[in-house]
Design an enzyme around this catalytic site. Structure first.
Site, PDB file in Angstrom:
ATOM      1  N   ASP A  74      -0.242   1.986  -3.586  1.00  0.00           N
ATOM      2  CA  ASP A  74      -1.111   3.703  -3.078  1.00  0.00           C
ATOM      3  C   ASP A  74      -1.062   3.019  -1.653  1.00  0.00           C
ATOM      4  O   ASP A  74      -1.718   2.456  -1.323  1.00  0.00           O
ATOM      5  CB  ASP A  74      -1.822   4.300  -3.441  1.00  0.00           C
ATOM      6  CG  ASP A  74      -1.822   5.303  -2.924  1.00  0.00           C
ATOM      7  OD1 ASP A  74      -1.900   5.352  -2.086  1.00  0.00           O
ATOM      8  OD2 ASP A  74      -2.183   6.360  -3.925  1.00  0.00           O
ATOM      9  N   HIS A  75       0.000   3.619  -0.311  1.00  0.00           N
ATOM     10  CA  HIS A  75      -0.253   3.008   0.857  1.00  0.00           C
ATOM     11  C   HIS A  75      -1.014   3.692   1.429  1.00  0.00           C
ATOM     12  O   HIS A  75      -2.327   3.041   2.858  1.00  0.00           O
ATOM     13  CB  HIS A  75       1.378   3.250   0.983  1.00  0.00           C
ATOM     14  CG  HIS A  75       1.798   4.757   1.822  1.00  0.00           C
ATOM     15  ND1 HIS A  75       2.428   5.152   1.188  1.00  0.00           N
ATOM     16  CD2 HIS A  75       1.403   6.047   2.537  1.00  0.00           C
ATOM     17  CE1 HIS A  75       2.591   6.848   1.821  1.00  0.00           C
ATOM     18  NE2 HIS A  75       1.831   6.267   2.257  1.00  0.00           N
TER      19      HIS A  75
ATOM     20  N   LYS B 183      -4.699   2.415   4.397  1.00  0.00           N
ATOM     21  CA  LYS B 183      -4.669   2.901   6.182  1.00  0.00           C
ATOM     22  C   LYS B 183      -6.199   2.522   6.326  1.00  0.00           C
ATOM     23  O   LYS B 183      -7.359   2.628   5.726  1.00  0.00           O
ATOM     24  CB  LYS B 183      -4.960   4.590   5.951  1.00  0.00           C
ATOM     25  CG  LYS B 183      -3.443   5.080   5.593  1.00  0.00           C
ATOM     26  CD  LYS B 183      -3.168   6.359   5.799  1.00  0.00           C
ATOM     27  CE  LYS B 183      -1.829   6.646   5.911  1.00  0.00           C
ATOM     28  NZ  LYS B 183      -0.916   6.707   6.631  1.00  0.00           N
TER      29      LYS B 183
ATOM     30  N   GLU C  27       1.387  18.274   5.050  1.00  0.00           N
ATOM     31  CA  GLU C  27       2.304  17.632   5.629  1.00  0.00           C
ATOM     32  C   GLU C  27       3.472  18.814   5.832  1.00  0.00           C
ATOM     33  O   GLU C  27       2.839  19.803   5.481  1.00  0.00           O
ATOM     34  CB  GLU C  27       3.002  17.512   4.965  1.00  0.00           C
ATOM     35  CG  GLU C  27       2.607  16.364   3.570  1.00  0.00           C
ATOM     36  CD  GLU C  27       3.848  15.762   2.504  1.00  0.00           C
ATOM     37  OE1 GLU C  27       4.775  14.752   2.993  1.00  0.00           O
ATOM     38  OE2 GLU C  27       3.964  15.898   1.660  1.00  0.00           O
TER      39      GLU C  27
ATOM     40  N   HIS D 250      -2.472   9.829  -4.369  1.00  0.00           N
ATOM     41  CA  HIS D 250      -3.170   9.803  -3.223  1.00  0.00           C
ATOM     42  C   HIS D 250      -4.362  10.360  -2.304  1.00  0.00           C
ATOM     43  O   HIS D 250      -5.242   9.288  -2.590  1.00  0.00           O
ATOM     44  CB  HIS D 250      -1.838  10.130  -1.213  1.00  0.00           C
ATOM     45  CG  HIS D 250      -0.683   9.355  -1.627  1.00  0.00           C
ATOM     46  ND1 HIS D 250      -0.389   8.086  -2.174  1.00  0.00           N
ATOM     47  CD2 HIS D 250       0.287   9.760  -1.414  1.00  0.00           C
ATOM     48  CE1 HIS D 250       0.646   7.862  -1.903  1.00  0.00           C
ATOM     49  NE2 HIS D 250       1.299   8.784  -1.877  1.00  0.00           N
TER      50      HIS D 250
END
Lengths: 385, 516
Positions: free
Chosen positions: B202-203, B207, B241, B265
């Protein structure tokens, strides 16, 4: 993008500096920058104090450029001390300025650091530390960049060291590498309890050390490390007295010896451009050879190649910089056969970038201290021979 | 966080201390977008930063017929286009490309895995990668189980008998489309892989600010005592977004915002905010605490969904001064679509720490600004010492943790405006990564890929976490699916902060959404 705002008034007083007035001028500078607007768009950031000691011969324009870079990376309060020790007249004067960078991502908002420049001459130089101390911003670390050769008897150096959390020097600029490195070893060992040291020249070796170490990340190669016979470091001769070995080459040798627990046997020989120490590694002996290469422009005092050889296993490990000094190449040959090598960029970092990097390190660098101590022992052997 | 750091005497005290063993990364789906935009640029940078050894190799695998030479040329172009530096040095690339290979592999064809195995053996021989492998499944989610089954059956899912080495598999999101499919997928892959070999990526967890949450909460003594129902009024998490579906209308029609963003996320971030302190930074301890927190999430009932959650779909509007179409006008989207492009949930953790504290979560497309942030709103001071005439602004203390963009932390406190009279207004104490550390933050994929190569799964999702995420949202998905016909879509204009109902909902409780 950077802009510098100098205060018009220079605080000058032969008896000393009016610190309160300097602080007021700095506050006024902030107000001017904010322009009285509701949302000023100016962000005051101070993550550390940076005391810079430089002699009056220092190129001030270059120093300004460097501080621009440092502010971009590490916004700070810079306390710049320009010293003219040989002056017959005792003089101490100061002025303040602000150094602002427009944030690259954020747009209009400016990140600003502040600077107090103190010019000291003659007998006033030794007293300058007492003018700097009250200007230090509390609660953030204090770094001293000593842009000169440190001397342990120097009163100003010792006083500033007491003020700081970390001292940064650059052994690349040592004009007598043997004597200066030996002295550095004594300073580092003698002040171990209260002084943490950084060396920009050691920082330049980070890529080298990493590439050298990476050979032995491969477990199968580990055995060769304990069976090395020759370590050969070639360096570009420093622009100093003939015959002196570059401090950086000494640091590489010192690092390997300290990390791998090699000790000088006392056996040493000069052979042409080479200096050879015989080292003891447990029961075995090996040679550490530091050799001056042919001179290349702009590379004075920098390591150019390093070879580690192991006769018993016919292994050779190599790290070298290319002709243009832009890339580092590694290769390993085991039993006569070439194994995997690689080419990586050799970042030509500016002095400001290197300094900024050192300013992010607050912990003790025991590996550096070990390397410097070992260099001290190597030089003792060299000087006795 | 645990990591495999080799015993190498020359590594002691090295500034680059996390260095991995030689290994091969096999990317399934190597001709896809993720490979060129993120994966290969991230791996190139890891090699450049000397964080992986010279022996490191990559095998791109996909159905397209390509030679290794063509693949290298494509990847060189991709690195030049998508890497931070936007350029590639020929000599450096040539060195990197020596370890870059391509093999045509059809996920469902057994013989292709035999060929892959032979290729990997060959690379082990040539480059000394010692049987260490990472398989990255950057393929359609429907192919995950098949790829793992094939790896298992061809003997590639485990190190060869009698040989050292390790095998890890990275699986991209989405992990299932609902609870049942996630459980089935977990069941299938566990037939061939141990949980310790599975890295569900899960990118968001790569972060910097998300990782900093752990540091911020547990390395500072001053925040943890305040981090509970006694002092916190509520928490707002915004994941906004500005983009629409970007040509992925077909996928998005089936997914919607809950599957696409919230369940993975946002829940990962939420669990880091709500978790208890772990006993250690060991990956299992951290992940145990995260799942414990998520287990305490109050289930969504039909009543709660009606009164405490809001769904939305954007209509036409303008973003950054540019007119944009509504969701139903996007390519691949049905004209009468009832897919949610926005969701707001009110969540509660029924546990000692958080009892009664609402967590307001909103996520959506085509919102006013691209931002992901966590806002912790503290309770008001217990006694109003300063009268309203002194208050220029009167808002409670807030701690804002910005995940993207402009990563950093802001604390909002009240301060006296300089002057002869006492007037009070809010000021921000700002910490920005860019300003304080002056460093280029690593791409999330770099960090996560390196963690996997080092064998550190802390920032990857475990089986129980993926399933718990689905468990929480299933009632919501079912309720909204059942009431599709009643969806009042479109109900927010592109370029706004979502449906008016989200603002009304908070207003009813005497609170309001922060403007990020």
């Amino acid at each position: 993008m950077s802009e510098i705002q100098k205060s018009s008034a220079a605080a000058s007083a032969p008896q000393g500096i009016d610190v309160g007035r300097l602080e007021k001028e700095l506050a006024a500078n902030w107000q001017n920058s904010a322009g009285g607007a509701e949302d000023s768009g100016v962000m005051r950031v101070c993550v550390l104090n940076l005391i810079i000691y430089a002699t009056h011969k220092e190129d001030r324009a270059k120093l300004d450029e460097l501080l621009d870079e440092v502010t971009a990376h590490v916004p700070s309060r810079a306390l710049v001390l320009i010293a003219d020790r040989d002056s017959a007249e005792a003089r101490l004067e100061a002025y303040v300025s602000m150094r602002c960078q427009t944030e690259s991502r954020g747009g209009a908002k400016k990140v600003c650091g502040e600077q107090v420049t103190i010019v000291a001459a003659g007998a006033a130089v030794d007293a300058a530390a007492s003018a700097i101390e009250p200007l230090v911003v509390p609660d953030v670390p204090v770094f001293l960049w000593w842009k000169d050769i440190p001397h342990e008897e120097d009163k100003l150096f010792n006083r500033l060291v007491e003020l700081t959390d970390r001292v940064v020097i650059d052994s690349l600029v040592f004009d007598k590498p043997h004597e200066d490195m030996k002295r550095l070893a004594q300073i580092v060992a003698g002040r171990r309890q209260f002084m943490l040291a950084s060396d920009l020249n050691w920082g330049r070796l980070t890529s080298w050390r990493n590439l050298i170490a990476s050979f032995w990340d491969v477990p199968d190669y580990r055995t060769h490390l304990d069976a090395l016979d020759d370590v050969i470091v070639e360096y570009d001769p420093p622009d100093v007295a003939t015959g002196e070995i570059a401090a950086q080459a000494l640091l590489v040798a010192g690092w390997l010896a300290s990390a791998l627990k090699w000790e000088p046997t006392g056996e040493f020989a000069r052979e042409g451009k080479s200096a050879r120490w015989v080292m003891r590694a447990g029961e075995r002996k090996l040679n550490v050879i530091l050799r001056a290469a042919d001179e290349r422009q702009g590379c004075d005092g920098l390591v150019a190649t390093l070879k580690l050889k192991c006769g018993a296993t016919s292994a050779e490990f190599y790290v070298g910089v290319n002709e243009g000094w832009t890339k580092l190449e590694t290769s390993a040959r085991i039993g006569g056969a070439q194994t995997v090598g690689r080419v990586v960029s050799y970042e030509a970092k500016s002095e400001g970038q290197r300094l900024s990097r050192e300013l992010n390190i607050l912990s003790r660098d025991e590996v550096y201290e070990g390397a410097v101590a070992c260099v001290g022992r190597l030089i003792e052997v060299l000087q006795k021979s | 966080m645990s990591a495999t750091v080799l015993e190498n005497p020359l590594r002691t005290g090295m500034r680059l201390e996390r260095t991995a063993e030689p290994c091969v990364v096999v990317i399934f789906g190597a001709t896809g977008d993720l490979t060129k935009r993120k994966l290969v640029p991230a791996l190139y940078r890891l090699v450049q930063e000397r964080l992986v050894p010279a022996e490191f190799a990559i095998v791109g695998a996909a159905r397209t017929e390509l030679s290794s030479e063509e693949f290298r040329a494509n990847m060189k172009e991709a690195v030049a286009q998508f890497s931070e530096a936007k350029s590639v040095d020929d000599e450096v690339w040539a060195s990197f490309a020596q370890g870059l290979h391509y093999l045509k592999v059809d996920i469902g064809t057994n013989e292709d895995y035999v060929k892959l195995g032979a290729k990997l053996d060959e690379i082990d021989q040539e480059r000394g990668t010692q049987g260490n492998r990472v398989f990255y499944l950057s393929v359609a989610p429907s192919l995950y189980a098949e790829a793992v089954r094939q790896l298992g059956q061809s003997g590639l899912a485990k190190p060869k008998e009698g040989r050292k080495g390790w095998v890890r598999v990275i699986i991209e999101k989405p992990f299932g489309t609902d609870l049942q499919s996630a459980q089935a997928l977990n069941h299938d892959i566990h037939q061939h892989l141990d949980e310790s070999q599975i890295y569900r990526i899960d990118h968001y967890l790569g972060k910097e600010t998300v990782q900093n949450l752990l540091v911020f909460r547990f390395a500072n003594g001053i925040y943890e005592p305040l981090w509970n129902r006694q002092y916190i009024d509520h928490v707002q998490i915004t994941n906004a977004e500005t983009v629409g579906v970007e040509g992925r209308g077909g996928y998005y029609e089936k997914a919607g915002v809950v599957r696409d963003m919230l369940q993975n996320h946002v829940f990962q971030v939420l669990s880091l905010v709500a978790m208890e302190p772990p006993a250690s930074l060991n990956s299992e301890s951290v992940r145990d605490e995260k799942i414990k927190a998520m287990t305490a999430v109050r289930p969504f009932t039909p009543e709660r969904i009606r009164t405490e959650c809001v769904r939305g779909q954007y209509g036409a509007g303008s973003i950054n001064g540019k007119q944009v179409p509504g969701y139903r006008e996007e390519e691949g989207v049905a004209p009468g679509s009832a897919t949610e492009t926005f969701a707001m949930l009110t969540m509660y953790f029924d546990n000692w720490r958080w009892s009664g504290v609402p967590f307001y979560i909103r996520s959506g497309k085509r919102l006013a600004k691209r931002v992901t942030e966590i806002a912790i709103q503290f309770k008001d001071a217990p006694h109003k010492l300063f009268g309203s005439e002194m208050m220029e602004q009167m808002s409670p203390n807030q701690l804002i943790i910005r995940v993207q963009p402009d990563e950093g932390i802001t604390m909002r406190v009240a301060a006296k405006v300089p002057g002869q009279v006492t007037r009070i207004r809010d000021v921000n104490m700002d910490f920005r990564y860019g300003a304080s550390f002056g460093v280029q933050l690593a791409e999330a994929y770099e960090r996560l890929l390196l963690d996997c190569i080092l064998g550190d799964p802390t920032l990857y999702a475990r089986t129980d976490m993926t399933e718990r995420g689905w468990e929480i949202v299933m009632p919501l998905l079912e309720e909204w699916a059942a009431a599709k016909a009643e969806a009042p879509f479109p109900n927010y204009e592109a370029g706004t902060w979502g449906p008016q109902a989200t603002h009304d909902l908070l207003e009813r409780t005497g609170r309001r959404w922060r403007r990020p």
